[in-house]
Design a protein around this motif. Structure first.
Motif, PDB file in Angstrom:
ATOM      1  N   TRP A  88       0.855  -1.185   0.000  1.00  0.00           N
ATOM      2  CA  TRP A  88       0.000   0.000   0.000  1.00  0.00           C
ATOM      3  C   TRP A  88       0.891   1.234   0.000  1.00  0.00           C
ATOM      4  O   TRP A  88       1.809   1.347   0.824  1.00  0.00           O
ATOM      5  N   LEU A 109      -3.881  10.294  -1.457  1.00  0.00           N
ATOM      6  CA  LEU A 109      -3.518   9.326  -2.491  1.00  0.00           C
ATOM      7  C   LEU A 109      -3.329   7.955  -1.868  1.00  0.00           C
ATOM      8  O   LEU A 109      -2.546   7.791  -0.931  1.00  0.00           O
ATOM      9  N   SER A 111      -2.868   3.783  -3.060  1.00  0.00           N
ATOM     10  CA  SER A 111      -2.774   2.762  -4.098  1.00  0.00           C
ATOM     11  C   SER A 111      -2.267   1.469  -3.491  1.00  0.00           C
ATOM     12  O   SER A 111      -1.650   1.461  -2.426  1.00  0.00           O
ATOM     13  N   PRO A 118       1.504  -0.053  -9.594  1.00  0.00           N
ATOM     14  CA  PRO A 118       0.175   0.068  -8.989  1.00  0.00           C
ATOM     15  C   PRO A 118      -0.877  -0.738  -9.729  1.00  0.00           C
ATOM     16  O   PRO A 118      -0.902  -0.798 -10.955  1.00  0.00           O
ATOM     17  N   GLY A 121      -5.960   2.407  -7.562  1.00  0.00           N
ATOM     18  CA  GLY A 121      -5.659   3.653  -6.866  1.00  0.00           C
ATOM     19  C   GLY A 121      -6.869   4.537  -6.677  1.00  0.00           C
ATOM     20  O   GLY A 121      -7.858   4.444  -7.418  1.00  0.00           O
ATOM     21  N   GLN A 220       1.846   6.909  -7.691  1.00  0.00           N
ATOM     22  CA  GLN A 220       1.296   5.570  -7.939  1.00  0.00           C
ATOM     23  C   GLN A 220      -0.228   5.566  -8.038  1.00  0.00           C
ATOM     24  O   GLN A 220      -0.794   4.913  -8.922  1.00  0.00           O
ATOM     25  N   ALA A 221      -0.913   6.270  -7.154  1.00  0.00           N
ATOM     26  CA  ALA A 221      -2.374   6.332  -7.279  1.00  0.00           C
ATOM     27  C   ALA A 221      -2.799   7.016  -8.580  1.00  0.00           C
ATOM     28  O   ALA A 221      -3.686   6.506  -9.281  1.00  0.00           O
ATOM     29  N   HIS A 242       6.408   4.536 -11.859  1.00  0.00           N
ATOM     30  CA  HIS A 242       5.840   4.305 -10.532  1.00  0.00           C
ATOM     31  C   HIS A 242       6.820   4.527  -9.386  1.00  0.00           C
ATOM     32  O   HIS A 242       6.406   4.602  -8.234  1.00  0.00           O
TER      33      HIS A 242
END
Length: 269
Positions: A88, A109, A111, A118, A121, A220-221, A242
């Motif tokens: 996470w 955010l 993800s 990811p 997200g 990432q999200a 990422h």
């Protein structure tokens, strides 16, 4: 990693639980005239508040209860090892400078990733109650106007495009020059959006976000949400983004290619 439908459903459920846990903590301090901010950067200004720390603590408490075997990477509280293969990645307030200024373009955010990047997200904006979700076949926003699907904008020339970034200086002098080489050919350039800029790409409102100096928890999200909406996110060389660094998020491959051609030929980019 192959993720079963049952596990996908569970990861989506937990992601929303995390956003629900963070919302009241961030809202409790937003636009508080007495809010203090510590500076994490001795040479510049990188603020952190009680809301940043509290929101991440609230999310980690949920994960400890629901997904104790997963790893966690958070901006404020660092990395916790896991054994499940899932990580996470949390930014409790992306855009703390905006948060302490009272602007509603910051966000939470969240993800979940495997070793490839990811998988799902959320970009959550608590103050306007708008949540953008992407991954595992989901691409949607839920907010004041209800729930709707996310679709990135169709191709159009850079000369007609809108480009967003957070800081006018973008990064180094060379990175800033590369960004301006793209922005100078666009129809409209706007600044100061933080994570909300990426949500606008997924919502079909803008064409490009170009930034530098990002961390994994910054991007990432947004990657998960934008890719689910049909867009593309890479680094300035066209590779995976990422882990952060120099990032370009585009509504479609055509505008991505046009902007990349300029970024890659800019001096020292």
């Amino acid at each position: 990693m192959t993720v079963s439908k049952t596990t996908q459903t569970e990861l989506i459920r937990v992601a929303h639980m995390l956003a629900d846990a963070a919302r009241p903590v961030t809202l409790a301090h937003f636009r508080s005239t007495g809010l203090a901010a510590d500076n994490k950067d001795g040479t510049g200004f990188d603020p952190v508040t009680i809301a940043d720390r509290g929101a991440e603590e609230a999310m980690r408490t949920v994960l400890a209860d629901t997904r104790p075997d997963d790893a966690v990477l958070g901006e404020e509280l660092g990395f916790k090892e896991g054994t499940s293969g899932f990580t996470w990645v949390l930014d409790p307030i992306d855009g703390t400078r905006g948060y302490i200024s009272g602007t509603p373009t910051w966000g939470v955010l969240i993800s979940v990733a495997d070793q490839t990047g990811p998988l799902f997200g959320l970009i959550d904006q608590p103050y306007i109650a708008e949540r953008f979700a992407g991954g595992f076949g989901v691409a949607e926003v839920h907010g004041p106007q209800g729930r709707s699907a996310l679709h990135c904008r169709a191709p159009r020339p850079l000369a007609q495009a809108t480009v967003l970034t957070t800081f006018p200086e973008v990064g180094t002098l060379q990175e800033g020059a590369a960004f301006r080489a793209v922005a100078d050919q666009a129809q409209l350039t706007r600044y100061g959006m933080d994570c909300y800029a990426y949500a606008l790409v997924a919502a079909g409102q803008v064409d490009l976000v170009i930034e530098a100096g990002l961390n994994a928890y910054d991007i990432q999200a947004p990657i998960a949400v934008i890719e689910a909406a049909g867009g593309i996110v890479t680094d300035w060389s066209g590779g995976p983004a990422h882990e952060g660094g120099r990032v370009i998020a585009a509504a479609n491959r055509a505008i991505h290619a046009e902007a990349m051609a300029i970024l890659q030929t800019a001096p020292d980019a």
